[in-house]
Design a protein around this motif. Structure first.
Motif, PDB file in Angstrom:
ATOM      1  N   LEU A  28     -38.115   7.181  15.428  1.00  0.00           N
ATOM      2  CA  LEU A  28     -36.766   7.461  14.936  1.00  0.00           C
ATOM      3  C   LEU A  28     -36.126   8.596  15.730  1.00  0.00           C
ATOM      4  N   ALA A  29     -36.926   9.621  16.053  1.00  0.00           N
ATOM      5  CA  ALA A  29     -36.410  10.736  16.854  1.00  0.00           C
ATOM      6  C   ALA A  29     -36.070  10.277  18.271  1.00  0.00           C
ATOM      7  N   ASP A  30     -36.910   9.422  18.835  1.00  0.00           N
ATOM      8  CA  ASP A  30     -36.630   8.910  20.180  1.00  0.00           C
ATOM      9  C   ASP A  30     -35.350   8.085  20.191  1.00  0.00           C
ATOM     10  N   LEU A  31     -35.147   7.302  19.162  1.00  0.00           N
ATOM     11  CA  LEU A  31     -33.937   6.494  19.075  1.00  0.00           C
ATOM     12  C   LEU A  31     -32.707   7.390  18.953  1.00  0.00           C
ATOM     13  N   ALA A  32     -32.838   8.457  18.181  1.00  0.00           N
ATOM     14  CA  ALA A  32     -31.730   9.411  18.051  1.00  0.00           C
ATOM     15  C   ALA A  32     -31.446  10.089  19.383  1.00  0.00           C
ATOM     16  N   ALA A  33     -32.501  10.397  20.145  1.00  0.00           N
ATOM     17  CA  ALA A  33     -32.310  11.023  21.453  1.00  0.00           C
ATOM     18  C   ALA A  33     -31.595  10.067  22.409  1.00  0.00           C
ATOM     19  N   CYS A  34     -31.948   8.788  22.374  1.00  0.00           N
ATOM     20  CA  CYS A  34     -31.263   7.801  23.221  1.00  0.00           C
ATOM     21  C   CYS A  34     -29.784   7.721  22.864  1.00  0.00           C
ATOM     22  N   HIS A  35     -29.501   7.737  21.583  1.00  0.00           N
ATOM     23  CA  HIS A  35     -28.099   7.674  21.150  1.00  0.00           C
ATOM     24  C   HIS A  35     -27.341   8.923  21.596  1.00  0.00           C
ATOM     25  N   ALA A  36     -28.020  10.079  21.565  1.00  0.00           N
ATOM     26  CA  ALA A  36     -27.387  11.322  22.008  1.00  0.00           C
ATOM     27  C   ALA A  36     -27.099  11.280  23.505  1.00  0.00           C
ATOM     28  N   VAL A  37     -28.002  10.689  24.285  1.00  0.00           N
ATOM     29  CA  VAL A  37     -27.775  10.550  25.723  1.00  0.00           C
ATOM     30  C   VAL A  37     -26.536   9.714  25.986  1.00  0.00           C
ATOM     31  N   ILE A  38     -26.392   8.623  25.233  1.00  0.00           N
ATOM     32  CA  ILE A  38     -25.233   7.744  25.432  1.00  0.00           C
ATOM     33  C   ILE A  38     -23.949   8.479  25.052  1.00  0.00           C
ATOM     34  N   ARG A  39     -23.967   9.185  23.927  1.00  0.00           N
ATOM     35  CA  ARG A  39     -22.773   9.924  23.505  1.00  0.00           C
ATOM     36  C   ARG A  39     -22.403  11.009  24.511  1.00  0.00           C
ATOM     37  N   GLY A  40     -23.408  11.537  25.211  1.00  0.00           N
ATOM     38  CA  GLY A  40     -23.149  12.584  26.196  1.00  0.00           C
ATOM     39  C   GLY A  40     -22.886  12.067  27.596  1.00  0.00           C
ATOM     40  N   MET A  41     -22.748  10.758  27.742  1.00  0.00           N
ATOM     41  CA  MET A  41     -22.481  10.187  29.066  1.00  0.00           C
ATOM     42  C   MET A  41     -21.171  10.717  29.624  1.00  0.00           C
ATOM     43  N   ARG A  42     -21.189  11.046  30.933  1.00  0.00           N
ATOM     44  CA  ARG A  42     -19.967  11.469  31.621  1.00  0.00           C
ATOM     45  C   ARG A  42     -19.229  10.246  32.140  1.00  0.00           C
ATOM     46  N   LEU A  43     -17.921  10.297  32.105  1.00  0.00           N
ATOM     47  CA  LEU A  43     -17.117   9.190  32.616  1.00  0.00           C
ATOM     48  C   LEU A  43     -16.890   9.309  34.115  1.00  0.00           C
ATOM     49  N   VAL A  44     -17.266  10.432  34.690  1.00  0.00           N
ATOM     50  CA  VAL A  44     -17.255  10.611  36.139  1.00  0.00           C
ATOM     51  C   VAL A  44     -18.649  11.095  36.534  1.00  0.00           C
ATOM     52  N   PRO A  45     -19.174  10.633  37.670  1.00  0.00           N
ATOM     53  CA  PRO A  45     -20.573  10.927  38.009  1.00  0.00           C
ATOM     54  C   PRO A  45     -20.793  12.293  38.639  1.00  0.00           C
ATOM     55  N   PHE A  46     -20.222  13.317  38.068  1.00  0.00           N
ATOM     56  CA  PHE A  46     -20.491  14.680  38.538  1.00  0.00           C
ATOM     57  C   PHE A  46     -20.290  15.632  37.375  1.00  0.00           C
ATOM     58  N   GLU A  47     -20.901  16.795  37.485  1.00  0.00           N
ATOM     59  CA  GLU A  47     -20.789  17.800  36.443  1.00  0.00           C
ATOM     60  C   GLU A  47     -19.658  18.770  36.770  1.00  0.00           C
ATOM     61  N   PRO A  48     -18.986  19.322  35.767  1.00  0.00           N
ATOM     62  CA  PRO A  48     -17.888  20.265  36.023  1.00  0.00           C
ATOM     63  C   PRO A  48     -18.310  21.458  36.871  1.00  0.00           C
ATOM     64  N   ARG A  49     -19.552  21.891  36.729  1.00  0.00           N
ATOM     65  CA  ARG A  49     -19.991  23.052  37.503  1.00  0.00           C
ATOM     66  C   ARG A  49     -20.032  22.755  39.002  1.00  0.00           C
ATOM     67  N   ALA A  50     -20.219  21.467  39.355  1.00  0.00           N
ATOM     68  CA  ALA A  50     -20.191  21.103  40.771  1.00  0.00           C
ATOM     69  C   ALA A  50     -18.800  21.336  41.352  1.00  0.00           C
ATOM     70  N   ILE A  51     -17.769  21.010  40.590  1.00  0.00           N
ATOM     71  CA  ILE A  51     -16.398  21.246  41.034  1.00  0.00           C
ATOM     72  C   ILE A  51     -16.118  22.740  41.086  1.00  0.00           C
ATOM     73  N   LEU A  52     -16.672  23.485  40.140  1.00  0.00           N
ATOM     74  CA  LEU A  52     -16.492  24.934  40.142  1.00  0.00           C
ATOM     75  C   LEU A  52     -17.102  25.555  41.387  1.00  0.00           C
TER      76      LEU A  52
END
Length: 393
Positions: free
Chosen positions: A337-361
């Motif tokens: 159940l915890a693993d399933l919750a972690a997978c769902h959290a990964v999906i919710r945290g998906m970026r819509l652009v393939p880079f992190e804001p700190r890279a632009i900074l």
């Protein structure tokens, strides 16, 4: 695409994205373009674009005097041909290698289905044709001279009596003529050529993203498996730094010799830096629709899976008498159940652009380095530095 060599191989023979392009033949004849002569290219650029200006300015008598802005005092001209153009030329190696690795990763990571490999190869062929297009060469060359004409017409230095045209007349000096017809167009050509390359790279990514890629919403890079496109953006700081240096030196020239103030150019500098950043990271935004669809589909699919598992979990462990004599401690049900919750959290945290804001900074900070000497002359920055020094001394 040519196969990438091992790190110990000749990288210059493996660069697909920068080994060619508008007027590649002409640049090779000038000794500017060949990738195998990477170490000598900056020197050849300096000999072709900057050294004639020194000689002609000496002939005109405007090398160290003879005008309000002698040639040796023009920070903008020196920055263009001693810093910016060599950097833009040398950027072929690290950026080209980076783009090639990203292209190869689509196959290495098995993101392209076997049935779509031929389509992927076709997209690469189309990218090569766009890179080497004669029409693109004409457009890039015309854009270089149009930009040069605009810069010369507006008087980039803001000083009427300069080494380019003494006495503020419309007639050029010999150095000013070479600058307007050869040196400045060369700088703009190299700059616009990079814009064309990044445009072709963005179109390639858009076409590849329309294939039925084997992306996974739960990929640990939180970009569906496309995170490699945004990893290692550091080489792109080279063109950003070059553009920033040219803008900062042009502002410095106006402040020193035209009586301007830094406050007049804050917005202009920021706009130029933002535009340079958009040019280098803009191509990555084309995969946003694909990542958005992947994220929404993943949320729905894992939402259904989560509902089924949670219902069965509660039916077994929450409702009385369902789990029988099975001990609660050590059961794998809770971990699942915890693993399933972690997978769902990964999906919710998906970026819509393939880079992190700190890279632009990081790119922005590296790009803004040439402006630090100018910023240090403002009262606010001086006060900040004085206070900082008091804290450490």
């Amino acid at each position: 695409m040519r196969e990438a060599r091992s790190p110990g191989g000749d990288i210059c023979e493996a660069l697909f994205w920068v080994d060619g392009g508008p007027c590649a033949g002409a640049l090779r004849r000038l000794g500017v373009a060949p990738l195998r002569a990477a170490r000598s290219r900056p020197l050849k650029v300096i000999l072709f674009a900057w050294l004639p200006l020194v000689v002609l300015a000496a002939v005109d008598g405007v090398l160290v005097g003879g005008a309000s802005l002698p040639f040796l005092h023009d920070l903008s001209a020196h920055t263009r041909f001693l810093v910016a153009v060599p950097l833009l030329v040398l950027a072929d190696l690290p950026i080209g290698a980076r783009l090639d690795r990203c292209t190869a990763q689509f196959i290495a990571a098995d993101l392209v289905r076997e049935d779509d490999r031929a389509l992927f190869a076709g997209v690469l062929v189309a990218a090569r044709r766009a890179r080497d297009s004669r029409v693109a060469a004409v457009v890039v060359l015309a854009a270089a001279y149009l930009i040069t004409g605009g810069v010369v017409a507006l008087g980039e230095g803001g000083v009427g009596d300069s080494w380019q045209a003494r006495g503020g007349t419309r007639g050029f000096t010999l150095a000013g003529g070479w600058y307007a017809l050869v040196s400045l167009p060369l700088f703009h050509f190299v700059l616009v050529r990079w814009v064309h390359r990044l445009f072709v790279w963005g179109r390639f990514l858009r076409r590849v993203s329309r294939l039925e890629l084997q992306l996974t919403a739960t990929h640990p890079d939180r970009a569906g498996g496309l995170g490699f496109l945004g990893d290692g953006l550091l080489p792109f700081a080279i063109p950003v730094f070059a553009v920033s240096a040219v803008i900062a030196s042009a502002i410095a020239t106006r402040v020193l010799f035209a009586g301007a103030t830094l406050e007049q150019y804050h917005s202009s500098y920021v706009a130029g830096l933002v535009l340079a950043l958009l040019c280098v990271v803009g191509p990555l935004f084309v995969v946003a629709p694909t990542l958005l669809r992947l994220k929404l589909r993943g949320l729905l699919q894992y939402g259904v899976l989560g509902s089924r598992y949670a219902q069965r979990f509660e039916a077994k462990w929450i409702e009385p008498g369902k789990h029988g004599d099975e001990p609660l401690l050590g059961t794998p049900d809770i971990q699942s159940l915890a693993d399933l919750a972690a997978c769902h959290a990964v999906i919710r945290g998906m970026r819509l652009v393939p880079f992190e804001p700190r890279a632009i900074l990081v790119l922005a900070l590296l790009g803004a380095l040439p402006a630090l000497p100018l910023a240090a002359t403002t009262s606010a920055v001086r006060e900040f530095l004085q206070r900082a020094l008091r804290l450490f001394l």
